[in-house]
Design a protein around this motif. Structure first.
Motif, PDB file in Angstrom:
ATOM      1  N   THR A 277      25.160  16.899   8.393  1.00 57.29           N
ATOM      2  CA  THR A 277      26.410  16.623   7.698  1.00 57.29           C
ATOM      3  C   THR A 277      26.603  17.651   6.590  1.00 57.29           C
ATOM      4  O   THR A 277      25.635  18.294   6.144  1.00 57.29           O
ATOM      5  N   PRO A 278      27.817  17.839   6.110  1.00 54.62           N
ATOM      6  CA  PRO A 278      28.023  18.780   5.000  1.00 54.62           C
ATOM      7  C   PRO A 278      27.164  18.468   3.788  1.00 54.62           C
ATOM      8  O   PRO A 278      26.684  19.377   3.105  1.00 54.62           O
ATOM      9  N   ASP A 279      26.939  17.163   3.507  1.00 50.41           N
ATOM     10  CA  ASP A 279      26.098  16.805   2.359  1.00 50.41           C
ATOM     11  C   ASP A 279      24.647  17.232   2.602  1.00 50.41           C
ATOM     12  O   ASP A 279      23.965  17.680   1.663  1.00 50.41           O
ATOM     13  N   ASP A 280      24.180  17.107   3.857  1.00 56.37           N
ATOM     14  CA  ASP A 280      22.812  17.521   4.173  1.00 56.37           C
ATOM     15  C   ASP A 280      22.650  19.027   3.968  1.00 56.37           C
ATOM     16  O   ASP A 280      21.633  19.490   3.435  1.00 56.37           O
ATOM     17  N   VAL A 281      23.653  19.775   4.398  1.00 53.87           N
ATOM     18  CA  VAL A 281      23.586  21.231   4.255  1.00 53.87           C
ATOM     19  C   VAL A 281      23.598  21.618   2.792  1.00 53.87           C
ATOM     20  O   VAL A 281      22.814  22.484   2.356  1.00 53.87           O
ATOM     21  N   GLU A 282      24.448  20.985   1.997  1.00 54.94           N
ATOM     22  CA  GLU A 282      24.517  21.297   0.578  1.00 54.94           C
ATOM     23  C   GLU A 282      23.191  20.998  -0.116  1.00 54.94           C
ATOM     24  O   GLU A 282      22.718  21.791  -0.949  1.00 54.94           O
ATOM     25  N   MET A 283      22.575  19.890   0.236  1.00 51.43           N
ATOM     26  CA  MET A 283      21.303  19.529  -0.382  1.00 51.43           C
ATOM     27  C   MET A 283      20.215  20.519   0.014  1.00 51.43           C
ATOM     28  O   MET A 283      19.410  20.948  -0.829  1.00 51.43           O
ATOM     29  N   LYS A 284      20.196  20.909   1.284  1.00 50.09           N
ATOM     30  CA  LYS A 284      19.182  21.850   1.755  1.00 50.09           C
ATOM     31  C   LYS A 284      19.362  23.211   1.102  1.00 50.09           C
ATOM     32  O   LYS A 284      18.388  23.856   0.693  1.00 50.09           O
ATOM     33  N   VAL A 285      20.607  23.646   0.975  1.00 53.77           N
ATOM     34  CA  VAL A 285      20.882  24.927   0.336  1.00 53.77           C
ATOM     35  C   VAL A 285      20.493  24.892  -1.128  1.00 53.77           C
ATOM     36  O   VAL A 285      19.924  25.857  -1.674  1.00 53.77           O
ATOM     37  N   GLY A 286      20.780  23.776  -1.810  1.00 54.01           N
ATOM     38  CA  GLY A 286      20.428  23.667  -3.222  1.00 54.01           C
ATOM     39  C   GLY A 286      18.933  23.791  -3.457  1.00 54.01           C
ATOM     40  O   GLY A 286      18.494  24.444  -4.416  1.00 54.01           O
ATOM     41  N   VAL A 287      18.143  23.180  -2.578  1.00 56.09           N
ATOM     42  CA  VAL A 287      16.688  23.270  -2.718  1.00 56.09           C
ATOM     43  C   VAL A 287      16.216  24.701  -2.478  1.00 56.09           C
ATOM     44  O   VAL A 287      15.359  25.227  -3.197  1.00 56.09           O
ATOM     45  N   MET A 288      16.767  25.364  -1.488  1.00 56.80           N
ATOM     46  CA  MET A 288      16.340  26.727  -1.152  1.00 56.80           C
ATOM     47  C   MET A 288      16.704  27.700  -2.261  1.00 56.80           C
ATOM     48  O   MET A 288      15.970  28.658  -2.520  1.00 56.80           O
ATOM     49  N   LEU A 289      17.825  27.464  -2.943  1.00 60.94           N
ATOM     50  CA  LEU A 289      18.239  28.375  -4.011  1.00 60.94           C
ATOM     51  C   LEU A 289      17.240  28.417  -5.155  1.00 60.94           C
ATOM     52  O   LEU A 289      17.090  29.450  -5.823  1.00 60.94           O
ATOM     53  N   THR A 290      16.563  27.323  -5.388  1.00 63.36           N
ATOM     54  CA  THR A 290      15.586  27.305  -6.476  1.00 63.36           C
ATOM     55  C   THR A 290      14.358  28.161  -6.160  1.00 63.36           C
ATOM     56  O   THR A 290      13.593  28.508  -7.069  1.00 63.36           O
ATOM     57  N   LEU A 291      14.181  28.509  -4.879  1.00 61.45           N
ATOM     58  CA  LEU A 291      13.027  29.303  -4.453  1.00 61.45           C
ATOM     59  C   LEU A 291      13.393  30.761  -4.164  1.00 61.45           C
ATOM     60  O   LEU A 291      12.524  31.552  -3.818  1.00 61.45           O
ATOM     61  N   MET A 292      14.657  31.121  -4.334  1.00 58.91           N
ATOM     62  CA  MET A 292      15.128  32.451  -3.930  1.00 58.91           C
ATOM     63  C   MET A 292      15.671  33.240  -5.116  1.00 58.91           C
ATOM     64  O   MET A 292      16.594  34.037  -4.970  1.00 58.91           O
ATOM     65  N   ASP A 293      15.092  33.052  -6.278  1.00 62.24           N
ATOM     66  CA  ASP A 293      15.642  33.707  -7.460  1.00 62.24           C
ATOM     67  C   ASP A 293      15.125  35.121  -7.663  1.00 62.24           C
ATOM     68  O   ASP A 293      15.509  35.796  -8.622  1.00 62.24           O
ATOM     69  N   ASP A 294      14.235  35.615  -6.765  1.00 60.74           N
ATOM     70  CA  ASP A 294      13.669  36.950  -6.967  1.00 60.74           C
ATOM     71  C   ASP A 294      14.069  37.927  -5.863  1.00 60.74           C
ATOM     72  O   ASP A 294      13.424  38.964  -5.692  1.00 60.74           O
ATOM     73  N   TYR A 295      15.122  37.637  -5.145  1.00 65.70           N
ATOM     74  CA  TYR A 295      15.577  38.537  -4.076  1.00 65.70           C
ATOM     75  C   TYR A 295      16.760  39.375  -4.565  1.00 65.70           C
ATOM     76  O   TYR A 295      17.611  38.889  -5.314  1.00 65.70           O
ATOM     77  N   PRO A 296      16.844  40.637  -4.136  1.00 62.45           N
ATOM     78  CA  PRO A 296      17.956  41.496  -4.572  1.00 62.45           C
ATOM     79  C   PRO A 296      19.244  41.180  -3.821  1.00 62.45           C
ATOM     80  O   PRO A 296      19.244  40.540  -2.761  1.00 62.45           O
ATOM     81  N   ALA A 297      20.338  41.688  -4.358  1.00 60.39           N
ATOM     82  CA  ALA A 297      21.654  41.393  -3.788  1.00 60.39           C
ATOM     83  C   ALA A 297      21.828  41.980  -2.396  1.00 60.39           C
ATOM     84  O   ALA A 297      22.563  41.424  -1.565  1.00 60.39           O
ATOM     85  N   GLY A 298      21.172  43.116  -2.112  1.00 60.10           N
ATOM     86  CA  GLY A 298      21.327  43.743  -0.806  1.00 60.10           C
ATOM     87  C   GLY A 298      20.764  42.952   0.335  1.00 60.10           C
ATOM     88  O   GLY A 298      21.021  43.277   1.504  1.00 60.10           O
ATOM     89  N   VAL A 299      20.008  41.885   0.061  1.00 59.46           N
ATOM     90  CA  VAL A 299      19.466  41.033   1.110  1.00 59.46           C
ATOM     91  C   VAL A 299      20.538  40.096   1.652  1.00 59.46           C
ATOM     92  O   VAL A 299      20.449  39.648   2.798  1.00 59.46           O
ATOM     93  N   PHE A 300      21.568  39.815   0.858  1.00 59.24           N
ATOM     94  CA  PHE A 300      22.578  38.833   1.239  1.00 59.24           C
ATOM     95  C   PHE A 300      23.909  39.535   1.507  1.00 59.24           C
ATOM     96  O   PHE A 300      24.845  39.466   0.693  1.00 59.24           O
ATOM     97  N   THR A 301      23.990  40.213   2.626  1.00 64.27           N
ATOM     98  CA  THR A 301      25.196  40.934   3.021  1.00 64.27           C
ATOM     99  C   THR A 301      25.647  40.448   4.401  1.00 64.27           C
ATOM    100  O   THR A 301      24.953  39.661   5.062  1.00 64.27           O
TER     101      THR A 301
END
Length: 242
Positions: free
Chosen positions: A69-93
């Motif tokens: 569900t959209p809520d499940d995706v939002e929750m999963k993305v929120g958790v992953m964002l807390t672990l991805m704070d050391d990646y450069p911008a060029g990784v997300f293109t």
């Protein structure tokens, strides 16, 4: 813009990398522009919103988007964002999103996604190091084109050897051509020495050609190969009939 130098380019390709064979000042300048872009933009810290949009797009592109569900995706993305704070911008293109969508059939967890993000970040750092090496290289001059060797004129000995070979083959040889001097334009004649007989040689070219053709008309002519074959067959048949 410099996109690649083939196997010597700064893009990450299989095999050992080395500097371009020819490094011109223009190549160094363009590599410097790409270096500034790579360090200032691609290797800068990624914005949280950019990472969030990238993860949501990956989730929508995977097969699991039908079951989550959209809520499940939002929750999963929120958790992953807390672990991805050391990646450069060029990784997300957009380009990396396409590669991730081809690799993951289902929306990956961080344990599955982290190796992919690590490889993308490593490639950016390798590209930066290669660009830096090009900017520090000494300019090299392009290789000069090889000079063509001049063909030496034939020597008197070589000319004599050719005449002897032609004489043995039965090829009739013309008398040596007269040496044209400045008086030839006035219509004078010149005596030609060195032949079987001295003769007056007209300086008019057309008249000379006509006279040479008349003199060589009755000389023996070498038959063509098929004429030789026909003559040999006729001779054989005559001997058989006799």
């Amino acid at each position: 813009m410099v996109e690649s130098y083939g196997e010597h380019g700064y893009d990450v390709k299989p095999g050992a990398w080395k500097l371009p064979a020819v490094v011109t000042p223009d190549v160094i300048a363009e590599a410097g522009e790409h270096l500034a872009w790579t360090e200032g933009v691609l290797l800068a810290d990624a914005a949280t919103e950019a990472m969030r949009s990238w993860l949501l797009a990956l989730g929508n592109a995977s097969a699991s988007s039908r079951t989550l569900t959209p809520d499940d995706v939002e929750m999963k993305v929120g958790v992953m964002l807390t672990l991805m704070d050391d990646y450069p911008a060029g990784v997300f293109t957009k380009a990396t999103l396409k590669r991730a969508a081809r690799r993951f059939r289902f929306f990956p967890g961080f344990e599955e996604l982290a190796p992919f993000l690590d490889d993308e970040a490593r490639d950016l750092r390798v590209k930066r190091d290669r660009l830096l090496a090009i900017t520090k290289a000494q300019p090299t001059a392009p290789k000069a084109a090889p000079k063509e060797e001049a063909i030496a004129p034939a020597t008197d000995e070589q000319k004599a050897a050719v005449r002897e070979m032609l004489a043995k083959a039965g090829v009739p040889l013309a008398d040596p051509a007269p040496v044209v001097t400045g008086s030839a334009a006035a219509g004078e004649v010149k005596r030609v020495p060195g032949s079987d007989r001295d003769r007056e040689e007209p300086t008019d070219t057309r008249e000379a050609v006509r006279r040479v053709m008349a003199e060589t008309q009755n000389r023996r002519r070498i038959p063509n190969p098929w004429q030789r074959a026909a003559s040999s067959n006729a001779s054989t048949e005559g001997n058989a009939n006799g």
